[in-house]
Enzyme design. Sequence first.
Site, PDB file in Angstrom:
ATOM      1  N   ASN A   7     -12.576  54.391 -10.752  1.00 47.01           N
ATOM      2  CA  ASN A   7     -11.280  53.849 -10.325  1.00 47.01           C
ATOM      3  C   ASN A   7     -10.704  54.807  -9.289  1.00 47.01           C
ATOM      4  O   ASN A   7     -10.226  55.885  -9.629  1.00 47.01           O
ATOM      5  CB  ASN A   7     -10.364  53.741 -11.557  1.00 47.01           C
ATOM      6  CG  ASN A   7      -8.988  53.185 -11.216  1.00 47.01           C
ATOM      7  OD1 ASN A   7      -8.658  52.962 -10.049  1.00 47.01           O
ATOM      8  ND2 ASN A   7      -8.175  52.993 -12.227  1.00 47.01           N
ATOM      9  N   ARG A  91     -13.116  49.481 -10.232  1.00 46.69           N
ATOM     10  CA  ARG A  91     -11.862  48.734 -10.317  1.00 46.69           C
ATOM     11  C   ARG A  91     -11.409  48.459  -8.881  1.00 46.69           C
ATOM     12  O   ARG A  91     -11.237  49.386  -8.088  1.00 46.69           O
ATOM     13  CB  ARG A  91     -10.807  49.554 -11.035  1.00 46.69           C
ATOM     14  CG  ARG A  91      -9.486  48.837 -11.032  1.00 46.69           C
ATOM     15  CD  ARG A  91      -8.363  49.726 -11.406  1.00 46.69           C
ATOM     16  NE  ARG A  91      -7.123  48.952 -11.416  1.00 46.69           N
ATOM     17  CZ  ARG A  91      -5.945  49.474 -11.185  1.00 46.69           C
ATOM     18  NH1 ARG A  91      -5.819  50.756 -10.927  1.00 46.69           N
ATOM     19  NH2 ARG A  91      -4.876  48.718 -11.203  1.00 46.69           N
ATOM     20  N   HIS A 180      -3.072  43.571 -13.164  1.00 44.70           N
ATOM     21  CA  HIS A 180      -3.396  43.970 -14.550  1.00 44.70           C
ATOM     22  C   HIS A 180      -4.285  42.926 -15.237  1.00 44.70           C
ATOM     23  O   HIS A 180      -4.302  42.834 -16.471  1.00 44.70           O
ATOM     24  CB  HIS A 180      -2.120  44.126 -15.433  1.00 44.70           C
ATOM     25  CG  HIS A 180      -1.195  45.222 -15.026  1.00 44.70           C
ATOM     26  ND1 HIS A 180       0.174  45.084 -15.113  1.00 44.70           N
ATOM     27  CD2 HIS A 180      -1.426  46.458 -14.568  1.00 44.70           C
ATOM     28  CE1 HIS A 180       0.756  46.208 -14.698  1.00 44.70           C
ATOM     29  NE2 HIS A 180      -0.206  47.053 -14.355  1.00 44.70           N
ATOM     30  N   ARG A 241       9.922  50.377 -10.084  1.00 43.34           N
ATOM     31  CA  ARG A 241       9.966  49.122  -9.314  1.00 43.34           C
ATOM     32  C   ARG A 241      11.039  48.191  -9.861  1.00 43.34           C
ATOM     33  O   ARG A 241      11.220  48.086 -11.068  1.00 43.34           O
ATOM     34  CB  ARG A 241       8.610  48.418  -9.387  1.00 43.34           C
ATOM     35  CG  ARG A 241       7.546  49.102  -8.571  1.00 43.34           C
ATOM     36  CD  ARG A 241       6.189  48.467  -8.800  1.00 43.34           C
ATOM     37  NE  ARG A 241       5.268  49.429  -9.385  1.00 43.34           N
ATOM     38  CZ  ARG A 241       4.082  49.140  -9.892  1.00 43.34           C
ATOM     39  NH1 ARG A 241       3.641  47.902  -9.884  1.00 43.34           N
ATOM     40  NH2 ARG A 241       3.310  50.074 -10.401  1.00 43.34           N
ATOM     41  N   GLU A 384      -9.222  48.900 -19.996  1.00 46.09           N
ATOM     42  CA  GLU A 384      -9.697  48.281 -18.756  1.00 46.09           C
ATOM     43  C   GLU A 384     -11.080  48.795 -18.369  1.00 46.09           C
ATOM     44  O   GLU A 384     -11.903  48.054 -17.836  1.00 46.09           O
ATOM     45  CB  GLU A 384      -8.670  48.528 -17.638  1.00 46.09           C
ATOM     46  CG  GLU A 384      -7.369  47.773 -17.913  1.00 46.09           C
ATOM     47  CD  GLU A 384      -6.174  48.272 -17.125  1.00 46.09           C
ATOM     48  OE1 GLU A 384      -5.799  47.600 -16.178  1.00 46.09           O
ATOM     49  OE2 GLU A 384      -5.625  49.332 -17.477  1.00 46.09           O
TER      50      GLU A 384
END
Length: 400
Positions: A7, A91, A180, A241, A384
Site C-alpha cells: 500500500n 491497494r 473504503h 474532512r 483490507e
Amino acid sequence: MKVLVVNCGSSSIKYQLVNMNDESVLAKGLVERIGLDGSVLTHQPEGKDKVIINADISDHSIGIKLVIEALTDAKHGVIASMKEIAAVGHRIVHGGEKFADSVLITPDVMKALEECIEMAPLHNPPNIMGVNACSKIMPGVPQVAVFDTAFHQTMPKEAFLYAIPYEAYEKYGVRRYGFHGTSHKFVSQQVAELMGKKLADLRIITCHLGNGSSIAAIKNGKCIDTSMGFTPLDGLVMGTRSGGIDPAILPFLMKKEKMTAEQIDNYLNKKSGVLGISGVSSDFRDIEEAANAGNERAALALDMFAYRVRKYVGSYVAAIGGVDVIVFTAGLGENSITMREKICNGLEYLGTRIDPVKNNIRGKAQEISADGSEVKIFVIPTNEELVIARDTKTICGNLA
Ligand code: AMP
C-alpha cells in the site's frame, strides 16, 4: 503461496507478507519519509523483534528493494529468497468506472490507472509508483490491483449520479464512486458468516469509522449506496474532512476569505471535521478526553459526528428497504465504546438495542446488540490487507 501486499502513499510503503496456505502474516512493516530526510524502514517479522533500518530511501524502488532485503535477511527475514513471493497485491485507491473488481496488472491496466490520476491526484500516482517499483525490483512476479472503489460499482445510477448537468458525468466522469470498498466488502462478508446467514439474504449497513469515515448500504451482498462521493470528502464528518456541506458555501467562503480553489480544498480536507469543530485534535481519543474534561466544543464535535452517522443510517434504511444488521469497523468503530453507544442511542425506533455489557469491547469481532434486538449490531475489525491478499491469490492462482 506467499503474497506480498503493498500500500503505497506519496512518501510511504505499508506492506505485509501473507502465507496464503493459512492466511497468516509472516511479516509486516512500514517505509516512511521516502524522498525526505530521516527515511526509515520499520520491519516486524512475526514472532521476532521489530527491526528499525535507517537508510537513504530516495524513491519507492529503493524502498521496495529494502523491504525485499528485510524479508530475506538471514537474521530478521522470514523467507529464504525473493523467489518465494508468488505475487504482489496492490491497494489502488481509484479505479474509476473501468474496474468493478480486482485485476491482474498488464500494460493496458497501467494505462487505465494513469487515466484515473485526474480523479485521485493525491493517491493514484504513489500507487502507480509502487507498481513500477515492484516491476523493477521483482521482474516477472505477477501483480494485482485491488481498488477502493470497485465494491461500490454496483450502485445504481440514481444513487451514483449528482443532479448537475449530465454532461459533467459524460465528459469528466463526475459521479459518486465511493471509497473504503475493500473494508465494506470484508466486514459485510464476515458479518454474514458470523450470523450464519447468506449474504444474499441480508440488508447490511456498514460503518467504517476512522480518520476517514464512510458508510455503505449493502443488499444481497451488493453495494447500493455509500457516503463518500466523487472524492473521499463527501458524507460523514471525519477527522479533518467536512463531509457533506452545502456546495454554495464554497464560493461564499472563497470570496469572503479570498481563497483559491486549492486553498478551499485544503480547508475542507485538512482543517475541518471534528478538528475544525473541536479546535482540539483530529484524533478521537484526544477529543473524547477533552469532552470528558468539560470542553464543550469537543463534546459538540462528537455529537455532530454521531448525529451524522445516525442520519445516514436512517437514509440507508430507506435506500435498501429496512436493515438486518449494522456493523462498526475501523479505528473508531472498532475501539470507541462511547461513540458506538452515542450512535446507537437514538436508533431504537428501528428495533435496534445495544447491549452495554457486550459493547464493552475493543478491536474484537462480536455482536453487541441486546438479546431480542430486531436489528443486530456487530463490531468487526476490518482487514483490507487480507482482502487484497485473497484477491491476489484468486487471480494469480488461475494463472498457472
Ligand atoms: P483509522 O483511520 O481506521 O486508523 O482510525 C483512526 C481513528 O481511530 C483515530 O481518530 C483514533 O482516535 C480512533 N481510535 C483508535 N482507537 C481508539 C479508541 N480506543 N477510542 C477512541 N478512538 C480511537
